[in-house]
Design an enzyme around this catalytic site. Structure first.
Site, PDB file in Angstrom:
ATOM      1  N   PHE A   1      31.287  73.558 -46.640  1.00 16.02           N
ATOM      2  CA  PHE A   1      30.814  73.170 -47.974  1.00 16.02           C
ATOM      3  C   PHE A   1      30.915  71.652 -48.078  1.00 16.02           C
ATOM      4  O   PHE A   1      31.997  71.091 -47.916  1.00 16.02           O
ATOM      5  CB  PHE A   1      31.706  73.850 -49.012  1.00 16.02           C
ATOM      6  CG  PHE A   1      31.397  73.577 -50.450  1.00 16.02           C
ATOM      7  CD1 PHE A   1      30.381  74.257 -51.101  1.00 16.02           C
ATOM      8  CD2 PHE A   1      32.155  72.667 -51.181  1.00 16.02           C
ATOM      9  CE1 PHE A   1      30.126  74.041 -52.453  1.00 16.02           C
ATOM     10  CE2 PHE A   1      31.912  72.447 -52.525  1.00 16.02           C
ATOM     11  CZ  PHE A   1      30.889  73.138 -53.162  1.00 16.02           C
TER      12      PHE A   1
ATOM     13  N   ARG B   1      38.430  78.437 -56.847  1.00 15.03           N
ATOM     14  CA  ARG B   1      39.793  78.197 -57.329  1.00 15.03           C
ATOM     15  C   ARG B   1      40.632  79.466 -57.327  1.00 15.03           C
ATOM     16  O   ARG B   1      41.860  79.408 -57.214  1.00 15.03           O
ATOM     17  CB  ARG B   1      39.727  77.563 -58.720  1.00 15.03           C
ATOM     18  CG  ARG B   1      39.315  76.097 -58.638  1.00 15.03           C
ATOM     19  CD  ARG B   1      38.865  75.498 -59.948  1.00 15.03           C
ATOM     20  NE  ARG B   1      38.383  74.131 -59.715  1.00 15.03           N
ATOM     21  CZ  ARG B   1      37.558  73.463 -60.484  1.00 15.03           C
ATOM     22  NH1 ARG B   1      37.097  74.044 -61.594  1.00 15.03           N
ATOM     23  NH2 ARG B   1      37.176  72.236 -60.190  1.00 15.03           N
TER      24      ARG B   1
ATOM     25  N   ILE C   1      35.637  67.606 -45.061  1.00 16.32           N
ATOM     26  CA  ILE C   1      34.948  68.882 -44.874  1.00 16.32           C
ATOM     27  C   ILE C   1      35.785  69.818 -44.013  1.00 16.32           C
ATOM     28  O   ILE C   1      35.944  69.616 -42.806  1.00 16.32           O
ATOM     29  CB  ILE C   1      33.556  68.670 -44.251  1.00 16.32           C
ATOM     30  CG1 ILE C   1      32.770  67.618 -45.050  1.00 16.32           C
ATOM     31  CG2 ILE C   1      32.814  69.998 -44.194  1.00 16.32           C
ATOM     32  CD1 ILE C   1      32.626  67.916 -46.528  1.00 16.32           C
TER      33      ILE C   1
ATOM     34  N   GLU D   1      45.033  67.429 -62.143  1.00 20.16           N
ATOM     35  CA  GLU D   1      44.583  66.669 -63.321  1.00 20.16           C
ATOM     36  C   GLU D   1      43.223  67.172 -63.810  1.00 20.16           C
ATOM     37  O   GLU D   1      42.992  67.307 -65.025  1.00 20.16           O
ATOM     38  CB  GLU D   1      44.512  65.180 -62.964  1.00 20.16           C
ATOM     39  CG  GLU D   1      45.863  64.516 -62.735  1.00 20.16           C
ATOM     40  CD  GLU D   1      46.502  64.850 -61.393  1.00 20.16           C
ATOM     41  OE1 GLU D   1      47.703  64.569 -61.224  1.00 20.16           O
ATOM     42  OE2 GLU D   1      45.799  65.401 -60.505  1.00 20.16           O
TER      43      GLU D   1
ATOM     44  N   GLU E   1      39.510  71.314 -54.090  1.00 22.33           N
ATOM     45  CA  GLU E   1      38.770  72.147 -55.054  1.00 22.33           C
ATOM     46  C   GLU E   1      39.187  71.853 -56.500  1.00 22.33           C
ATOM     47  O   GLU E   1      39.248  72.751 -57.343  1.00 22.33           O
ATOM     48  CB  GLU E   1      38.904  73.630 -54.704  1.00 22.33           C
ATOM     49  CG  GLU E   1      38.277  73.948 -53.350  1.00 22.33           C
ATOM     50  CD  GLU E   1      38.068  75.415 -53.102  1.00 22.33           C
ATOM     51  OE1 GLU E   1      37.672  76.139 -54.044  1.00 22.33           O
ATOM     52  OE2 GLU E   1      38.279  75.836 -51.954  1.00 22.33           O
TER      53      GLU E   1
END
Length: 414
Positions: A153, A274, A188, A398, A394
């Protein structure tokens, strides 16, 4: 005298370390009635696989920066590399609750294996399954389900990370009907081993984030080159690198969705991703707790195991509470996704609390082990290093707080 002192201490060290490692290896699978029967069976299968195939080699993978080729293939044979892909494409046809559970158990055995599993399922296959047409799915999904091939990705760049809408990589549509891709993507995962990449590039700069498009790019390909493998703090068996695109020509048929859909595709992909990272973090946290418990039951101080000391018990209790709190939030986020509900806030909550639980538990495990936690004879220091990245990739902690607060404020207004 010095030789005797060193030899004697090594013998004592061995007497302490071996029983602790054996206790860690014998840690029992945690059964729960909260999960459906098929997912509980999956959890047991992944637990067994992690115990027998991952934990014994996790330290070697870390020390040698070794990609676990055989174990990735085994995960493919178990159906784990394509968990969320439908059965008609060759996938396992399971949902994100199953994926979250599998990610935790695999990562408990080896965090490197966990991140490889995560990237292939949620970051590579995810956008293809959601936005790809039938021809794209046949070409770029089905061959990537059995562990023989993995994808990657490409969103982050050397000049931007959290600001995903500031993509400087560009794709220009030429007269021959192909897009010319130029730019670089950074950090990556699976960069060296992957044979295809989902790449985000700007197709209309005047539209800012609405001018970003998504493409599937084969690897290797003319105009695609790899930077050096990064020497990382943790998850060192997975390759991480820069991927450069220099006049790389891509067929228009490789465009995912419509031109300009890229930013929306990326954000939806990260929402789902996530859940996987939270599962990885939980696996690291659970492994840290098991290591601390095993050591505390074996280590003697003041004439009894240190597990009987209230200071140690307080640490273990806090670790268990943080793990279960994060685990239940992650299962909730996964169930929302499986049921077709909005899950953006809950996925961010799961990723935030699970990643911070992983860092906390790994830290406390080292405190419980003392000096033994600081050396590579024990897995605690590896868990500490592996945990740190879960608060970064990902979406940093924060960013998760911004996502949570933004969604919360919208809900309260409604």
């Amino acid at each position: 005298f010095q030789h005797y002192y060193i030899t004697n201490n090594l013998r004592m060290l061995g007497k302490l370390v071996r029983p602790v490692l054996q206790r860690c290896a014998a840690a029992r699978h945690i059964s729960t009635t909260l999960l459906p029967e098929d997912i509980e069976l999956l959890r047991t299968t992944c637990w067994d696989f992690a115990e027998n195939e991952l934990k014994p080699i996790a330290g070697q993978i870390d020390k040698e920066h070794k990609y676990p080729t055989d174990q990735v293939k085994m995960m493919g044979e178990l159906g784990l590399m394509g968990m969320v892909a439908p059965e008609e494409l060759g996938g396992a046809g399971m949902g994100y609750l199953a994926y979250a559970v599998a990610m935790e158990e695999i990562s408990r055995g080896c965090a490197t294996a966990g991140v490889i599993l995560s990237v292939n399922n949620s970051l590579y296959l995810g956008p293809l399954l959601t936005n790809g047409n039938d021809a794209q799915k046949e070409k770029w999904v089905t061959p990537f389900l059995d562990g023989d091939h993995v994808g990657c990705f490409c969103l982050s760049e050397p000049g931007n990370g959290s600001d995903a809408g500031a993509a400087s990589t560009n794709a220009t549509l030429r007269d021959n009907g192909q897009y010319e891709l130029n730019g670089s993507k950074a950090w990556i995962t699976n960069g060296y081993e992957s044979e295809a990449a989902v790449v985000f590039a700007t197709t209309d700069k005047s539209l800012k984030h609405k001018g970003i498009s998504a493409f599937v790019v084969p690897k290797p390909a003319q105009g695609v080159s790899l930077g050096k493998k990064e020497d990382k703090l943790g998850i060192r068996g997975s390759s991480t690198c820069v991927i450069n695109f220099d006049n790389c020509m891509i067929d228009e048929a490789n465009l995912l969705g419509k031109a300009g859909d890229g930013f929306k595709i990326a954000m939806r992909t990260l929402d789902a991703g996530r859940i996987g990272v939270a599962g990885q973090a939980l696996g690291i946290a659970q492994a840290s707790l098991e290591c601390a418990v095993a050591y505390s039951q074996q280590r003697q101080a003041f004439g009894k195991p240190i597990a009987s000391l209230s200071t140690i018990q307080n640490k273990l209790a806090d670790m268990e509470c943080k793990i279960w709190s994060a685990r239940l939030i992650n299962w909730h986020a996964a169930k929302l996704k499986d049921d077709g509900h909005n899950f953006t806030k809950e996925a961010a909550m799961a990723k935030l609390v699970a990643s911070e639980a992983a860092t906390y538990c790994a830290h406390q495990a080292i405190q419980v082990l003392g000096g033994m936690g600081y050396v590579s004879d024990m897995p605690a220091e590896r868990h500490y290093r592996d945990a740190r990245i879960t608060e970064i990739y990902e979406g940093t902690s924060e960013i998760q707080r911004l996502v949570i607060a933004g969604n919360l404020l919208k809900e309260m207004v409604q």
